[in-house]
Design a protein around this motif. Structure first.
Motif, PDB file in Angstrom:
ATOM      1  N   GLN A 107       0.828  -1.205   0.000  1.00 28.69           N
ATOM      2  CA  GLN A 107       0.000   0.000   0.000  1.00 28.69           C
ATOM      3  C   GLN A 107       0.863   1.257   0.000  1.00 28.69           C
ATOM      4  OE1 GLN A 107      -2.683   0.165   3.314  1.00 28.69           O
ATOM      5  NE2 GLN A 107      -3.860   1.863   2.467  1.00 28.69           N
ATOM      6  N   LYS A 108       1.956   1.222   0.739  1.00 25.41           N
ATOM      7  CA  LYS A 108       2.904   2.332   0.738  1.00 25.41           C
ATOM      8  C   LYS A 108       4.221   1.816   0.175  1.00 25.41           C
ATOM      9  CE  LYS A 108       5.117   5.846   3.646  1.00 25.41           C
ATOM     10  NZ  LYS A 108       4.960   6.861   2.602  1.00 25.41           N
ATOM     11  N   PRO A 109       4.502   2.092  -1.094  1.00 27.99           N
ATOM     12  CA  PRO A 109       5.701   1.537  -1.732  1.00 27.99           C
ATOM     13  C   PRO A 109       6.980   2.027  -1.062  1.00 27.99           C
ATOM     14  CG  PRO A 109       4.190   2.448  -3.366  1.00 27.99           C
ATOM     15  CD  PRO A 109       3.713   2.909  -2.027  1.00 27.99           C
ATOM     16  N   TYR A 110       7.992   1.175  -1.101  1.00 28.21           N
ATOM     17  CA  TYR A 110       9.311   1.570  -0.601  1.00 28.21           C
ATOM     18  C   TYR A 110      10.058   2.292  -1.712  1.00 28.21           C
ATOM     19  CZ  TYR A 110      14.184   1.325   0.784  1.00 28.21           C
ATOM     20  OH  TYR A 110      15.484   1.649   1.069  1.00 28.21           O
ATOM     21  N   LEU A 111      10.493   3.527  -1.422  1.00 29.24           N
ATOM     22  CA  LEU A 111      11.285   4.301  -2.374  1.00 29.24           C
ATOM     23  C   LEU A 111      12.662   4.538  -1.754  1.00 29.24           C
ATOM     24  CD1 LEU A 111       8.717   6.971  -3.648  1.00 29.24           C
ATOM     25  CD2 LEU A 111       9.124   4.657  -4.480  1.00 29.24           C
ATOM     26  N   PRO A 112      13.709   3.964  -2.305  1.00 25.49           N
ATOM     27  CA  PRO A 112      15.049   4.145  -1.720  1.00 25.49           C
ATOM     28  C   PRO A 112      15.537   5.573  -1.888  1.00 25.49           C
ATOM     29  CG  PRO A 112      15.226   3.085  -3.850  1.00 25.49           C
ATOM     30  CD  PRO A 112      13.758   3.179  -3.555  1.00 25.49           C
ATOM     31  N   LEU A 113      16.439   5.981  -1.004  1.00 28.62           N
ATOM     32  CA  LEU A 113      17.085   7.280  -1.169  1.00 28.62           C
ATOM     33  C   LEU A 113      17.933   7.254  -2.431  1.00 28.62           C
ATOM     34  CD1 LEU A 113      18.229   7.983   2.503  1.00 28.62           C
ATOM     35  CD2 LEU A 113      16.261   8.957   1.327  1.00 28.62           C
ATOM     36  N   TYR A 130      13.937   0.135  -8.934  1.00 30.42           N
ATOM     37  CA  TYR A 130      14.252  -0.688  -7.761  1.00 30.42           C
ATOM     38  C   TYR A 130      13.514  -2.024  -7.791  1.00 30.42           C
ATOM     39  CZ  TYR A 130      14.904  -1.860  -2.831  1.00 30.42           C
ATOM     40  OH  TYR A 130      15.241  -2.480  -1.665  1.00 30.42           O
ATOM     41  N   PRO A 131      14.196  -3.164  -7.517  1.00 27.80           N
ATOM     42  CA  PRO A 131      15.605  -3.292  -7.136  1.00 27.80           C
ATOM     43  C   PRO A 131      16.513  -3.662  -8.305  1.00 27.80           C
ATOM     44  CG  PRO A 131      14.472  -5.338  -6.677  1.00 27.80           C
ATOM     45  CD  PRO A 131      13.472  -4.450  -7.362  1.00 27.80           C
ATOM     46  N   ALA A 157      11.305   7.396 -19.416  1.00 27.76           N
ATOM     47  CA  ALA A 157      10.301   8.418 -19.711  1.00 27.76           C
ATOM     48  C   ALA A 157       9.013   7.788 -20.225  1.00 27.76           C
ATOM     49  CB  ALA A 157      10.857   9.414 -20.719  1.00 27.76           C
ATOM     50  N   GLN A 158       9.126   6.753 -21.039  1.00 28.64           N
ATOM     51  CA  GLN A 158       7.941   6.082 -21.575  1.00 28.64           C
ATOM     52  C   GLN A 158       7.133   5.416 -20.464  1.00 28.64           C
ATOM     53  OE1 GLN A 158       6.646   6.032 -24.810  1.00 28.64           O
ATOM     54  NE2 GLN A 158       4.947   5.168 -23.604  1.00 28.64           N
ATOM     55  N   VAL A 159       7.832   4.745 -19.542  1.00 27.46           N
ATOM     56  CA  VAL A 159       7.130   4.086 -18.431  1.00 27.46           C
ATOM     57  C   VAL A 159       6.444   5.118 -17.547  1.00 27.46           C
ATOM     58  CG1 VAL A 159       7.442   2.700 -16.341  1.00 27.46           C
ATOM     59  CG2 VAL A 159       8.603   2.050 -18.453  1.00 27.46           C
ATOM     60  N   LEU A 160       7.113   6.233 -17.282  1.00 26.74           N
ATOM     61  CA  LEU A 160       6.485   7.283 -16.480  1.00 26.74           C
ATOM     62  C   LEU A 160       5.234   7.822 -17.174  1.00 26.74           C
ATOM     63  CD1 LEU A 160       9.556   9.321 -15.148  1.00 26.74           C
ATOM     64  CD2 LEU A 160       8.044   7.823 -13.838  1.00 26.74           C
ATOM     65  N   ALA A 161       5.315   7.969 -18.470  1.00 23.66           N
ATOM     66  CA  ALA A 161       4.139   8.435 -19.212  1.00 23.66           C
ATOM     67  C   ALA A 161       3.015   7.415 -19.144  1.00 23.66           C
ATOM     68  CB  ALA A 161       4.528   8.725 -20.666  1.00 23.66           C
ATOM     69  N   ASP A 162       3.358   6.130 -19.216  1.00 24.71           N
ATOM     70  CA  ASP A 162       2.349   5.070 -19.172  1.00 24.71           C
ATOM     71  C   ASP A 162       1.569   5.088 -17.856  1.00 24.71           C
ATOM     72  OD1 ASP A 162       3.035   4.205 -21.699  1.00 24.71           O
ATOM     73  OD2 ASP A 162       4.397   2.621 -20.973  1.00 24.71           O
ATOM     74  N   VAL A 163       2.266   5.408 -16.759  1.00 22.14           N
ATOM     75  CA  VAL A 163       1.587   5.413 -15.452  1.00 22.14           C
ATOM     76  C   VAL A 163       1.153   6.828 -15.059  1.00 22.14           C
ATOM     77  CG1 VAL A 163       2.749   3.333 -14.648  1.00 22.14           C
ATOM     78  CG2 VAL A 163       3.803   5.565 -14.208  1.00 22.14           C
ATOM     79  N   GLN A 164       1.080   7.685 -16.064  1.00 19.25           N
ATOM     80  CA  GLN A 164       0.581   9.060 -15.908  1.00 19.25           C
ATOM     81  C   GLN A 164       1.427   9.885 -14.940  1.00 19.25           C
ATOM     82  OE1 GLN A 164      -3.695   9.421 -15.653  1.00 19.25           O
ATOM     83  NE2 GLN A 164      -4.022   7.360 -16.515  1.00 19.25           N
ATOM     84  N   GLU A 175       0.994   9.137  -6.220  1.00 17.27           N
ATOM     85  CA  GLU A 175       2.082   9.127  -7.194  1.00 17.27           C
ATOM     86  C   GLU A 175       3.062   7.998  -6.905  1.00 17.27           C
ATOM     87  OE1 GLU A 175       2.626  13.777  -8.543  1.00 17.27           O
ATOM     88  OE2 GLU A 175       3.275  13.194  -6.522  1.00 17.27           O
ATOM     89  N   GLN A 176       3.300   7.733  -5.635  1.00 21.75           N
ATOM     90  CA  GLN A 176       4.185   6.622  -5.279  1.00 21.75           C
ATOM     91  C   GLN A 176       3.600   5.288  -5.739  1.00 21.75           C
ATOM     92  OE1 GLN A 176       5.551   6.717  -1.111  1.00 21.75           O
ATOM     93  NE2 GLN A 176       5.029   8.889  -1.054  1.00 21.75           N
ATOM     94  N   GLN A 177       2.294   5.129  -5.594  1.00 24.70           N
ATOM     95  CA  GLN A 177       1.658   3.889  -6.031  1.00 24.70           C
ATOM     96  C   GLN A 177       1.732   3.728  -7.542  1.00 24.70           C
ATOM     97  OE1 GLN A 177      -2.278   3.964  -4.303  1.00 24.70           O
ATOM     98  NE2 GLN A 177      -1.554   3.170  -2.328  1.00 24.70           N
ATOM     99  N   ARG A 178       1.581   4.825  -8.282  1.00 24.44           N
ATOM    100  CA  ARG A 178       1.706   4.742  -9.738  1.00 24.44           C
ATOM    101  C   ARG A 178       3.143   4.429 -10.138  1.00 24.44           C
ATOM    102  NH1 ARG A 178      -0.574  10.174 -11.819  1.00 24.44           N
ATOM    103  NH2 ARG A 178      -0.842  10.716  -9.621  1.00 24.44           N
ATOM    104  N   LEU A 179       4.109   4.982  -9.396  1.00 23.73           N
ATOM    105  CA  LEU A 179       5.510   4.670  -9.658  1.00 23.73           C
ATOM    106  C   LEU A 179       5.763   3.168  -9.460  1.00 23.73           C
ATOM    107  CD1 LEU A 179       8.159   6.292 -10.352  1.00 23.73           C
ATOM    108  CD2 LEU A 179       8.739   6.046  -7.933  1.00 23.73           C
ATOM    109  N   ALA A 180       5.103   2.580  -8.450  1.00 29.52           N
ATOM    110  CA  ALA A 180       5.241   1.144  -8.211  1.00 29.52           C
ATOM    111  C   ALA A 180       4.676   0.337  -9.381  1.00 29.52           C
ATOM    112  CB  ALA A 180       4.538   0.764  -6.910  1.00 29.52           C
ATOM    113  N   PHE A 181       3.593   0.804  -9.992  1.00 25.54           N
ATOM    114  CA  PHE A 181       3.079   0.133 -11.193  1.00 25.54           C
ATOM    115  C   PHE A 181       4.085   0.237 -12.333  1.00 25.54           C
ATOM    116  CE2 PHE A 181      -0.947  -0.165  -9.066  1.00 25.54           C
ATOM    117  CZ  PHE A 181      -1.594  -1.212  -9.700  1.00 25.54           C
ATOM    118  N   GLY A 182       4.816   1.357 -12.389  1.00 29.72           N
ATOM    119  CA  GLY A 182       5.889   1.472 -13.376  1.00 29.72           C
ATOM    120  C   GLY A 182       6.962   0.413 -13.154  1.00 29.72           C
TER     121      GLY A 182
END
Length: 590
Positions: free
Chosen positions: A460-466, A475-476, A486-493, A515-522
């Motif tokens: 539910q709360k993705p881990y984002l490394p420093l 990651y990982p 850039a394409q993956v970021l665009a895909d997950v809006q 936004e973190q959850q969408r990044l995890a879908f990326g």
């Protein structure tokens, strides 16, 4: 004094002392490792580092440190003889002998400086390499088999493992070397200066008795009695030092936790509660610190009295012989120096009691950490098998640590392209089921067959490394090129972030939870795993975004084995299969 003869004698002495000390130290270490708690703890932590087959360099460096430590003892003896010669020249008004003594001192001092610098380098080098090895050994054991996660399920988990890895490892390596070499230095010096004092001592009259070489017996009796009392006074310091490490680590962890959840605390306006808890933890530190201060006052005060009394004692004993001209001024000064040196050596354990108390606390904390790692590795777990293309669960039973059943004898199969939705009221065990499938939940039995290849879990709360946004996205796995990222970021809006791929920061604070959850879908799209397990992975998204993300995954990864946990009814359209957890271990699969 014939310095050329002294050089020959010193070389022979050093060779004999090194050979004898090495043999005795090796035998003593073996006995300690077999028969004492301290020895077993030490060998358990560092036995592998001193294996001649695995790491001959460590033993060779340790032998070099031992040799230079013994050389330091011999230098102390030579300085003692120099003091006798120099003061004798002053008493005799022998100017030539005085200047010979000055030149002798220049040579001794030069050798002493070189020895001290070499000793410092060897000691620091040895401690650094030992610390590296121990850190890597413990870190690997803590991380590789997920003990960092599993240990939280132990009845008595090790507190503050971060401190044990960082601070206690450093203290262990440094104190082990300094205390062991200190013991050897003290014991060898004791023998050498006992011989010197024996030659300088006369008959001591005590209560009408004449005791030949009485000063030697007096100094031994004096130190033994003082040491016994010092140990009794200083014993509570062992527990107090242990508490000092634990309380400081707890306070530091609470401060880090406040920073991590700062936004939530601010929204709740929980400053008063958090401040009260932090002050309470700090009060515990201060209370323990005062206890250490008062105990140390008693302990150090006793040591100061003993040391100051010993400073004048040899002069009082030898005064009659000096004034009757039985001994020279040089003999008297050397007697005082030998008495002081012998008293210091015999008092080593008394004076270093603080260090030994701290060392015992470090040993207990590190071995407790190793115990937790080993206990975490032996926690029960379901039978996990990797193979095939499907997820299969057979007769899986899950319970809480208090033995409350969450799932009883569950069996189901998830095929590629036919996602499963796990539903149930809060606390029914949905997330726990995912943990069991991942092999992270110890309180379960049954058989789980997972698809071959990579498996990805989205929380539910993705881990984002420093680090950079690119590293957080991948990651990982290794970083990817700009175009693909850039394409993956665009895909997950998240296309508006494509210009910040190499910007470093704490992205868990920069990005909203959605936004973190969408990044995890990326990440999911990039990894393209054989199976994915999503635990409330869209809880911070609106229904339109949720639909877009699931549609994207099913289009890009049609053969994915997908299991989701969620409450929303909108998830049902993306999951043809459902597992309902109805409480008390009951379940329904459709």
């Amino acid at each position: 004094m014939n310095w050329s003869q002294e050089l020959v004698d010193s070389s022979l002495w050093l060779l004999k002392a090194f050979t004898l000390t090495t043999a005795i130290a090796g035998a003593a270490l073996y006995v300690l490792a077999k028969s004492t708690v301290w020895g077993r703890q030490f060998w358990r932590l560092s036995g592998g580092y001193f294996s001649i087959r695995r790491n001959p360099r460590a033993l060779l460096t340790l032998l070099a440190i031992l040799l230079i430590t013994l050389f330091g003892v011999r230098m102390s003896v030579l300085f003692s003889q120099w003091y006798n010669q120099m003061y004798a020249s002053l008493q005799k008004l022998d100017e030539q002998l005085f200047w010979v003594s000055m030149w002798s001192f220049a040579g001794l001092a030069s050798v002493h400086v070189v020895r001290a610098l070499t000793s410092y380098y060897l000691n620091q080098s040895f401690v650094i390499h030992w610390r590296q090895w121990l850190n890597e050994t413990l870190l690997s054991r803590w991380v590789d088999k997920q003990a960092y996660f599993k240990s939280q399920y132990l009845e008595t988990p090790a507190d503050n493992p971060d401190q044990r890895l960082q601070q206690d490892v450093t203290s262990f390596a440094a104190l082990s070397l300094s205390l062991s070499m200190g013991v050897i230095d003290a014991l060898v010096s004791t023998i050498e200066f006992t011989i010197i004092l024996w030659g300088l001592s006369g008959v001591l009259e005590l209560f009408g008795l004449e005791i030949p070489r009485g000063m030697v017996f007096v100094v031994y009796l004096y130190v033994i009695v003082a040491t016994v009392f010092a140990f009794k006074i200083g014993k509570p310091l062992i527990r107090l030092n242990f508490l000092n490490e634990q309380l400081n680590a707890d306070y530091r962890y609470a401060l880090v936790r406040l920073r991590e959840y700062g936004e939530s605390v601010a929204f709740y306006r929980g400053e008063a509660v958090e401040g009260g808890k932090l002050r309470a933890r700090f009060s515990g530190i201060i209370g323990n610190a005062w206890a250490i201060v008062f105990r140390s006052l008693k302990f150090q005060g006793f040591n100061f009295v003993v040391s100051q009394t010993a400073a004048v004692f040899p002069f009082i004993i030898q005064a009659q012989r000096f004034f009757s001209k039985e001994i020279t001024l040089g003999d008297m000064v050397q007697t005082a120096q030998a008495f002081g040196q012998l008293q210091d050596n015999l008092s080593f354990f008394r004076q270093a009691y603080d260090d030994f108390a701290g060392y015992r606390a470090v040993l207990d904390r590190l071995t407790g950490f190793v115990d937790a790692i080993e206990a975490a590795d032996t926690l029960p777990a379901p039978t996990l098998e990797d193979g095939g293309r499907t997820l299969g669960v057979e007769n899986l039973s899950i319970r809480t640590p208090q033995a409350r059943p969450l799932l009883q004898d569950a069996s189901f199969t998830v095929e590629p392209g036919a996602p499963l939705l796990i539903r149930g009221r809060s606390g029914s065990g949905k997330t726990t089921l995912l943990r069991a499938i991942a092999g992270l939940w110890p309180y379960c039995e049954g058989r789980i067959r997972r698809p071959d290849g990579e498996r990805l879990f989205l929380s539910q709360k993705p881990y984002l490394p420093l680090g950079t946004l690119r590293e957080a996205l991948c990651y990982p796995h290794p970083a990817i090129d700009d175009a693909r990222a850039a394409q993956v970021l665009a895909d997950v809006q998240l296309g508006h972030l494509s210009g910040r791929l190499d910007e470093a920061g704490d992205w868990s604070r920069i990005l909203s939870l959605g936004e973190q959850q969408r990044l995890a879908f990326g990440r999911l799209l990039l990894a393209a795993p054989r199976a994915a397990f999503l635990d409330e992975a869209t809880s911070a998204m609106d229904e339109a975004l949720e639909h877009a993300m699931y549609t994207l995954v099913r289009e890009r990864l049609p053969e994915l084995v997908l299991v989701s946990v969620g409450h929303r009814s909108t998830l049902e359209r993306h999951h043809p299969q459902k597992l309902e957890l109805t409480g008390e271990g009951r379940w329904r699969f459709a």
